[in-house]
Design a protein around this motif. Structure first.
Motif, PDB file in Angstrom:
ATOM      1  N   ASP A 120       0.866  -1.172   0.000  1.00  0.00           N
ATOM      2  CA  ASP A 120       0.000   0.000   0.000  1.00  0.00           C
ATOM      3  C   ASP A 120       0.903   1.222   0.000  1.00  0.00           C
ATOM      4  O   ASP A 120       1.957   1.229   0.641  1.00  0.00           O
ATOM      5  N   LEU A 121       0.500   2.248  -0.707  1.00  0.00           N
ATOM      6  CA  LEU A 121       1.193   3.530  -0.675  1.00  0.00           C
ATOM      7  C   LEU A 121       0.255   4.526  -0.006  1.00  0.00           C
ATOM      8  O   LEU A 121      -0.877   4.714  -0.440  1.00  0.00           O
ATOM      9  N   VAL A 122       0.737   5.152   1.081  1.00  0.00           N
ATOM     10  CA  VAL A 122      -0.076   6.075   1.869  1.00  0.00           C
ATOM     11  C   VAL A 122       0.546   7.464   1.774  1.00  0.00           C
ATOM     12  O   VAL A 122       1.764   7.616   1.938  1.00  0.00           O
ATOM     13  N   LEU A 123      -0.286   8.462   1.496  1.00  0.00           N
ATOM     14  CA  LEU A 123       0.197   9.836   1.385  1.00  0.00           C
ATOM     15  C   LEU A 123       1.042  10.181   2.602  1.00  0.00           C
ATOM     16  O   LEU A 123       0.634   9.966   3.741  1.00  0.00           O
ATOM     17  N   ALA A 124       2.231  10.732   2.381  1.00  0.00           N
ATOM     18  CA  ALA A 124       3.215  10.923   3.450  1.00  0.00           C
ATOM     19  C   ALA A 124       3.098  12.255   4.182  1.00  0.00           C
ATOM     20  O   ALA A 124       3.892  12.531   5.081  1.00  0.00           O
ATOM     21  N   GLY A 125       2.144  13.078   3.825  1.00  0.00           N
ATOM     22  CA  GLY A 125       2.009  14.377   4.482  1.00  0.00           C
ATOM     23  C   GLY A 125       0.825  15.125   3.906  1.00  0.00           C
ATOM     24  O   GLY A 125      -0.088  14.533   3.321  1.00  0.00           O
ATOM     25  N   LYS A 126       0.873  16.444   4.037  1.00  0.00           N
ATOM     26  CA  LYS A 126      -0.217  17.292   3.527  1.00  0.00           C
ATOM     27  C   LYS A 126      -0.249  17.213   2.000  1.00  0.00           C
ATOM     28  O   LYS A 126       0.772  17.367   1.332  1.00  0.00           O
ATOM     29  N   ALA A 127      -1.432  16.997   1.459  1.00  0.00           N
ATOM     30  CA  ALA A 127      -1.608  16.859   0.012  1.00  0.00           C
ATOM     31  C   ALA A 127      -1.228  18.139  -0.728  1.00  0.00           C
ATOM     32  O   ALA A 127      -1.447  19.238  -0.231  1.00  0.00           O
ATOM     33  N   CYS A 128      -0.672  17.982  -1.935  1.00  0.00           N
ATOM     34  CA  CYS A 128      -0.340  19.132  -2.792  1.00  0.00           C
ATOM     35  C   CYS A 128      -1.531  19.590  -3.615  1.00  0.00           C
ATOM     36  O   CYS A 128      -1.665  20.772  -3.897  1.00  0.00           O
ATOM     37  N   ASN A 129      -2.350  18.630  -4.059  1.00  0.00           N
ATOM     38  CA  ASN A 129      -3.524  18.932  -4.871  1.00  0.00           C
ATOM     39  C   ASN A 129      -3.168  19.822  -6.063  1.00  0.00           C
ATOM     40  O   ASN A 129      -3.740  20.886  -6.254  1.00  0.00           O
ATOM     41  N   VAL A 130      -2.210  19.391  -6.862  1.00  0.00           N
ATOM     42  CA  VAL A 130      -1.707  20.164  -7.996  1.00  0.00           C
ATOM     43  C   VAL A 130      -2.803  20.420  -9.030  1.00  0.00           C
ATOM     44  O   VAL A 130      -3.063  21.557  -9.402  1.00  0.00           O
ATOM     45  N   TYR A 131      -3.437  19.367  -9.542  1.00  0.00           N
ATOM     46  CA  TYR A 131      -4.500  19.496 -10.540  1.00  0.00           C
ATOM     47  C   TYR A 131      -5.768  18.802 -10.086  1.00  0.00           C
ATOM     48  O   TYR A 131      -6.628  18.466 -10.878  1.00  0.00           O
ATOM     49  N   GLY A 132      -5.893  18.537  -8.827  1.00  0.00           N
ATOM     50  CA  GLY A 132      -7.023  17.818  -8.255  1.00  0.00           C
ATOM     51  C   GLY A 132      -6.612  17.328  -6.888  1.00  0.00           C
ATOM     52  O   GLY A 132      -5.545  17.659  -6.381  1.00  0.00           O
TER      53      GLY A 132
END
Length: 193
Positions: free
Chosen positions: A49-61
């Motif tokens: 599993d790959l889990v987001l490592a911090g606050k999301a960037c939300n570049v294009y979504g």
């Protein structure tokens, strides 16, 4: 081999197409990337599993918070890396159109190429076993995975040979520095807007 040039493979996906490039107003190198968890071996590779490592960037979504990773050694010279959103199904090219090897007699310790990874933040390198030549390496470049944006970045050697990527009128061999290539996806067959 000293790696000097940087290559960016970023696919911005929309209803009308794919674009190879980077949003200049967002520093995607500052995005957190993902951490690999729940790693388990399979006969010819592993999954995690790959889990987001911090606050999301939300570049294009919106960044996906959790992804599924499968790495399979399909032959002695081919690795199949698959990263998907585990909560949504997606279209895949049918086996009848693009057949994959049905079985492999080897195991993940015997092929001619190696897949190495770092858990946190997740990155990977593919190397040629006989020479230790780096074929693909994402170390130091965070993975960004969004519904309309995928970013996988690697380093390339000087004068790298890149062929057949995207739609272009350049020579078949693409220059490794700052090349932008578009990918098109038409909403209906035969429609060219």
């Amino acid at each position: 081999m000293r790696l000097t040039n940087k290559a960016l493979i970023a696919f911005v996906i929309s209803n009308v197409g794919f674009v190879l490039g980077q949003n200049a107003t967002v520093n995607v190198d500052a995005c957190p990337g993902y951490n690999a968890t729940n790693i388990s071996n399979t006969r010819n590779g592993f999954k995690a599993d790959l889990v987001l490592a911090g606050k999301a960037c939300n570049v294009y979504g919106k960044d996906y918070e959790r992804l599924s990773l499968t790495v399979t050694y399909e032959t002695d010279n081919r690795i199949h890396l698959k990263i998907t959103d585990p909560s949504n199904s997606r279209y895949e090219v049918p086996e009848s159109v693009f057949p994959r090897p049905k079985s492999w007699d080897g195991n993940r310790d015997s092929p001619n190429i190696n897949f190495r990874y770092t858990k946190s933040p997740f990155s990977f390198a593919i190397t040629r076993k006989s020479t230790n030549e780096v074929l693909f390496n994402t170390t130091g470049y965070p993975l960004v995975f969004e519904p309309q944006y995928l970013r996988v970045k690697t380093s390339l050697p000087t004068n790298a040979n890149i062929y057949g990527l995207g739609e272009h009128t350049n020579s078949f061999r693409l220059p490794p520095e700052n090349t932008v290539v578009s990918f098109r996806m038409y909403p209906k067959p035969g429609r060219r807007d």
